[in-house]
Each structure stands twice: as C-alpha cells, then as structure tokens.
Design an enzyme around this catalytic site. Structure first.
Site, mmCIF file in Angstrom:
data_model
loop_
_atom_site.group_PDB
_atom_site.id
_atom_site.type_symbol
_atom_site.label_atom_id
_atom_site.label_comp_id
_atom_site.label_asym_id
_atom_site.label_seq_id
_atom_site.Cartn_x
_atom_site.Cartn_y
_atom_site.Cartn_z
ATOM 1 N N SER A 128 -2.150 -10.081 3.990
ATOM 2 C CA SER A 128 -1.589 -8.758 4.262
ATOM 3 C C SER A 128 -1.398 -7.945 2.988
ATOM 4 O O SER A 128 -1.056 -8.492 1.933
ATOM 5 C CB SER A 128 -0.236 -8.941 4.952
ATOM 6 O OG SER A 128 0.497 -7.735 4.913
ATOM 7 N N TYR A 152 -3.302 -2.065 4.660
ATOM 8 C CA TYR A 152 -2.521 -0.908 5.079
ATOM 9 C C TYR A 152 -2.975 0.175 4.120
ATOM 10 O O TYR A 152 -2.789 0.057 2.905
ATOM 11 C CB TYR A 152 -1.024 -1.173 4.932
ATOM 12 C CG TYR A 152 -0.424 -1.991 6.057
ATOM 13 C CD1 TYR A 152 -0.724 -1.705 7.385
ATOM 14 C CD2 TYR A 152 0.464 -3.034 5.793
ATOM 15 C CE1 TYR A 152 -0.157 -2.441 8.422
ATOM 16 C CE2 TYR A 152 1.038 -3.765 6.819
ATOM 17 C CZ TYR A 152 0.722 -3.465 8.126
ATOM 18 O OH TYR A 152 1.287 -4.197 9.144
ATOM 19 N N THR A 178 -5.695 -2.288 9.324
ATOM 20 C CA THR A 178 -4.710 -2.192 10.413
ATOM 21 C C THR A 178 -4.321 -0.735 10.617
ATOM 22 O O THR A 178 -3.807 -0.074 9.709
ATOM 23 C CB THR A 178 -3.479 -3.051 10.092
ATOM 24 O OG1 THR A 178 -3.917 -4.404 9.959
ATOM 25 C CG2 THR A 178 -2.449 -2.973 11.205
ATOM 26 N N LYS A 260 -8.251 -3.128 13.112
ATOM 27 C CA LYS A 260 -7.234 -3.914 13.835
ATOM 28 C C LYS A 260 -6.221 -2.970 14.476
ATOM 29 O O LYS A 260 -5.738 -2.043 13.821
ATOM 30 C CB LYS A 260 -6.527 -4.861 12.858
ATOM 31 C CG LYS A 260 -5.380 -5.668 13.468
ATOM 32 C CD LYS A 260 -4.883 -6.717 12.467
ATOM 33 C CE LYS A 260 -3.792 -7.609 13.023
ATOM 34 N NZ LYS A 260 -2.450 -7.040 12.884
ATOM 35 N N HIS A 284 -0.050 -5.652 17.579
ATOM 36 C CA HIS A 284 0.854 -6.064 16.497
ATOM 37 C C HIS A 284 1.929 -7.014 17.032
ATOM 38 O O HIS A 284 3.077 -6.998 16.586
ATOM 39 C CB HIS A 284 1.499 -4.814 15.871
ATOM 40 C CG HIS A 284 1.619 -4.873 14.374
ATOM 41 N ND1 HIS A 284 0.703 -4.346 13.520
ATOM 42 C CD2 HIS A 284 2.572 -5.415 13.564
ATOM 43 C CE1 HIS A 284 1.079 -4.528 12.266
ATOM 44 N NE2 HIS A 284 2.205 -5.195 12.265
HETATM 45 C C1 LIG Z 1 6.731 -10.784 10.770
HETATM 46 C C2 LIG Z 1 5.401 -10.153 11.038
HETATM 47 C C3 LIG Z 1 4.782 -9.440 10.021
HETATM 48 C C4 LIG Z 1 3.532 -8.860 10.245
HETATM 49 N N1 LIG Z 1 2.906 -8.226 9.210
HETATM 50 C C5 LIG Z 1 1.686 -7.711 9.405
HETATM 51 C C6 LIG Z 1 0.994 -7.124 8.324
HETATM 52 O O1 LIG Z 1 1.485 -7.074 7.213
HETATM 53 N N2 LIG Z 1 -0.233 -6.607 8.569
HETATM 54 C C7 LIG Z 1 -0.812 -6.644 9.821
HETATM 55 O O2 LIG Z 1 -1.924 -6.167 10.001
HETATM 56 N N3 LIG Z 1 -0.182 -7.228 10.846
HETATM 57 C C8 LIG Z 1 1.033 -7.763 10.675
HETATM 58 N N4 LIG Z 1 1.664 -8.391 11.702
HETATM 59 C C9 LIG Z 1 0.968 -8.491 13.010
HETATM 60 C C10 LIG Z 1 0.089 -9.747 13.058
HETATM 61 O O3 LIG Z 1 -1.037 -9.620 12.243
HETATM 62 C C11 LIG Z 1 -0.403 -10.005 14.502
HETATM 63 O O4 LIG Z 1 -1.053 -8.859 14.982
HETATM 64 C C12 LIG Z 1 0.707 -10.402 15.447
HETATM 65 O O5 LIG Z 1 1.652 -11.236 14.837
HETATM 66 C C13 LIG Z 1 0.108 -11.120 16.639
HETATM 67 O O6 LIG Z 1 1.068 -11.361 17.624
HETATM 68 P P1 LIG Z 1 1.815 -12.770 17.793
HETATM 69 O O7 LIG Z 1 2.805 -12.849 16.699
HETATM 70 O O8 LIG Z 1 2.427 -12.639 19.154
HETATM 71 O O9 LIG Z 1 0.780 -13.856 17.714
HETATM 72 C C14 LIG Z 1 2.910 -8.978 11.520
HETATM 73 C C15 LIG Z 1 3.543 -9.709 12.528
HETATM 74 C C16 LIG Z 1 4.764 -10.308 12.292
HETATM 75 C C17 LIG Z 1 5.391 -11.118 13.387
#
Ligand SMILES: Cc1cc2nc3c(=O)[nH]c(=O)nc-3n(C[C@H](O)[C@H](O)[C@H](O)COP(=O)(O)O)c2cc1C
Length: 388
Positions: A128, A152, A178, A260, A284
């Site tokens: 990330s 991002y 994303t 994404k 997300h």
């Molecule tokens: C704590 C947390 C931080 C996240 N940070 C990012 C991020 O920095 N960049 C991003 O593209 N997605 C981020 N996501 C989304 C994840 O890439 C992903 O889409 C998501 O966790 C999938 O759903 P799930 O947790 O139900 O498996 C984050 C999700 C969580 C839970």
C-alpha cells in the site's frame, strides 16, 4: 505432478501428535475475535471497521452465503492444478495479498512480516501507498516473491512520478491504482474514538522516505512530523480524478496497470476501453460506501462487460477457500485477501499471515477436489447453486 495444497491439513494433524497446534484458528471467521484480544481498541476498530452502518461489509459476506457449491462425484480429481498467471506473475494459486496500510498498528513487524509470509509461499503482496514500511524495505523483505504496488494517486505529479519510479526500481511489477478512496468515507467506529492512525504518523513511510516529497518540506519529517503529515494528507485525499488523467500513469509506469475499486459495469467497460490491464472488483471491504453492492453480486456483470479483454480480480469479504472458489466460479481470475491475513498478523506476526494464506489455499484446493474439479478452468457457474 502438481502440488497438493490440501495435504497441508495432514501436516497440522501430524504436528498435533507432537502436541503442537496451529498458531491461529484455521477458521478465518474466528480470527477477528482472537485479534481483538491482543490489539488496542483504536487499531482494532480501524481494521475491523466499515463505512456507516456496516451494511456493505455485511452484504459482502451475505453474497458469499447466497451461493452454494454443488459437489460432483467420480471425476478422478486426485490431482488438481491451481497454478495460474495473474497480472504477469506466475502464481501457485489464484490468491493475492491485498494492500492494507498502516500495518504497524497491527504488529511491530508490519508489512515486512506480511511480505515475507506471502513470498514464502509464492503469493504476491500488494504494498500500500499507506504502508508503515518503505517501498524498498518491503521489497527486500519479500526477496524473490512476486510484488505489486498499490497507488493512492498523490495530488503532486512529481511526488507521484517518484513513487512509481521507486516501485519500479524495487521490482514491483504491477501497479494497482485504488480509485475508491480519494476521500475518506464516514467511518463511525473511527470517528467515535477520534482515531486516525495517519495523524500520528503511522502509515506515512512511503512519502517520508521519498526524496521528492522530502524536498518539498521546509523541515524534515523527523524534525517536524506534524507538518509533514499534514502536507501528505492534503496531497492524498480530497481530489477526485477523471478518466482522461489515466495516461499520466501510463507515461510514468511501463508495467501493467490495474484499477481497484470498480463496481459498476460501465466503469468496467470504460477501464477495458482505456487500455487498462485489469480490474479489481472491490468495495474496500465495505469501508467506503455504506449500503453499496456486494462485490460478489457485482462480479458477473463486470465479467460480462469486459468480455475477456482484461482479467477481473475480486476482494471484499473473502474469508475461506470456499469463498475463493465461488468468486472464481463467477468469473474472477483471482481473489485478494484483506482483513483475514491482517488478523493473522495481529495474532502471530509473520507466522500468522503465512498460516492464513496457507489455510485458504489448502481449503481452496480441497474445495476443488470435492467439487470434482481438476483445474481452475473447470470451476464455473455450473459448480454453483444460487439460493437467491
Ligand atoms: C485496515 C485496512 C486498511 C486498508 N488499506 C488499504 C490501502 O492502503 N490501500 C488499498 O487499496 N486498500 C486498502 N484496504 C482495502 C483492502 O485492500 C481490501 O480491498 C479489503 O480489505 C478487502 O476486504 P476484506 O477485508 O473484507 O477482505 C484496507 C483495508 C483494511 C481493512
């Protein structure tokens, strides 16, 4: 002879004879409760939380529950082949490790632990932009493992170009852009505790180690962290982009580019028409729009809209090998695992992440076996029943 990932369970049973149990539950739906016991309330809620009432996060899970696998018999599915090429990386199974920022609030080993765990079983880690560890350090931790970089899109073009340059030089082969978090959603679980890790300087390692970003500051992030944090946050959120800006990314990234956060069929079609190399159907993990469509519900329409022109990956709500099977049956090329591995990281660090990934891969393999499939190509809509 293909590797039998399902036989990982034999290892677990055998180790049990010597009194050794797995480092965390083999049921990923139980990991959140285990993580809650070891995490501080702010970080726990930050990971567990969702937008608004949490309806989207629930919908993600409910969508998986509405589809049932229909097992087939006597197909001789003793050997299965789960290997596949996704976004140019040859993978042992159609599983990637989703970009999750600020892993330092989860475990002190943070993204390096996750990168090592993913690399140890050949699955790609998507780093990330909001990482708490620098681009190059995570690359070093991941060694020869496949790695992709999640962007991002920063408001400052020079900073953006610099991040892309660094990611390329550090061996990240695909760019995952994303789009769904250009501004932070309403997240009551964080708001109620007034907790946003970035304001404490967590998850800022990528800009803080960037020479171009540092060059914009009057004082270094070490001398004046608050100023640096505010500068970065201002650059990262609040600015929506438009389709006609995508060529900027092409200009500065010569590898594959994946979007994404796509959920609408018209956006999926547009991404393919814009020459993108893939789509991640994602909401997300329910953290952005409350009451939005579950990704598994969005998937068939998106797959139909792109009509084989680009691979379609999926995340949000994937917790088990059976979930991965269902997504693949509905047309996903691969799934990304999010919170499930983060809970593993909280409970047992690198070993916990590896365990979650290995368990999911084993269960996916066993689901193929017991559904009578020899390969991913045999996993299709006819393997499922829609209970409506
Ligand atoms: C704590 C947390 C931080 C996240 N940070 C990012 C991020 O920095 N960049 C991003 O593209 N997605 C981020 N996501 C989304 C994840 O890439 C992903 O889409 C998501 O966790 C999938 O759903 P799930 O947790 O139900 O498996 C984050 C999700 C969580 C839970």
């Amino acid at each position: 002879m293909t590797e039998r990932f399902g036989s990982y369970q034999n290892e677990i049973y055998l180790q049990g004879l010597g009194g050794q149990l797995p480092p965390c539950s083999t049921d990923a739906t139980k990991l959140e409760a285990s993580a809650r016991e070891v995490m501080a309330p702010g970080p726990f809620s930050y990971v567990a939380g969702a937008a608004g009432s949490g309806a989207t996060a629930r919908a993600n899970r409910e969508a998986f529950d509405r589809w049932r696998v229909v097992p087939r018999m006597l197909t001789g599915a003793t050997d299965r082949d789960l290997a596949t090429t996704v976004l140019g990386s040859r993978l042992p199974a159609p599983v990637a490790v989703a970009p999750v920022g600020v892993q330092s609030i989860v475990h002190p080993d943070a993204e390096s632990a996750t990168a090592r765990a993913a690399a140890s079983i050949g699955l790609p880690f998507v780093l990330s932009t909001a990482s708490s560890t620098g681009i190059e350090d995570v690359a070093a931790a991941g060694g020869d493992g496949p790695r992709w970089f999640q962007l991002y899109w920063p408001g400052d073009a020079d900073v953006c170009a610099s991040l892309l340059d660094r990611a390329k030089n550090a061996g990240y082969t695909a760019l995952v852009v994303t789009l769904d978090t250009w501004t932070l959603a309403w997240r009551p679980s964080d708001l109620d505790q007034a907790y946003l890790p970035f304001l404490k300087g967590e998850g800022c390692a990528v800009p803080f180690t960037d020479p171009v970003f540092r060059g914009l500051l009057e004082k270094t992030p070490e001398e004046d962290p608050n100023m640096a944090i505010l500068r970065w946050i201002g650059m990262l959120t609040g600015t929506d982009r438009t389709w006609d800006q995508l060529p900027f990314l092409r200009e500065h990234w010569d590898g594959l580019i994946v979007l994404k956060g796509i959920q609408h069929v018209a956006d999926a079609r547009r991404a393919a028409e814009a020459g993108m190399d893939g789509i991640v159907v994602s909401n997300h993990g329910g953290r952005q729009v409350d009451g939005s469509i579950a990704t598994l519900d969005a998937l068939p329409g998106v797959v139909e809209a792109v009509d084989g022109r680009v691979p379609v990956l999926l995340d949000s709500g994937v917790r088990s090998g059976a979930d991965a099977f269902k997504a693949i049956a509905l047309g996903a090329t691969a799934v990304l695992i999010g919170r499930a591995y983060v809970w593993g990281l909280a409970v047992a660090g690198q070993a916990g992440v590896r365990e979650v990934l290995e368990n999911l891969r084993a269960e996916l393999d066993l689901t193929l076996a017991l559904a009578g499939c020899h390969s991913l190509a045999e996993v299709g809509p006819e393997s499922l029943w829609d209970v409506g």
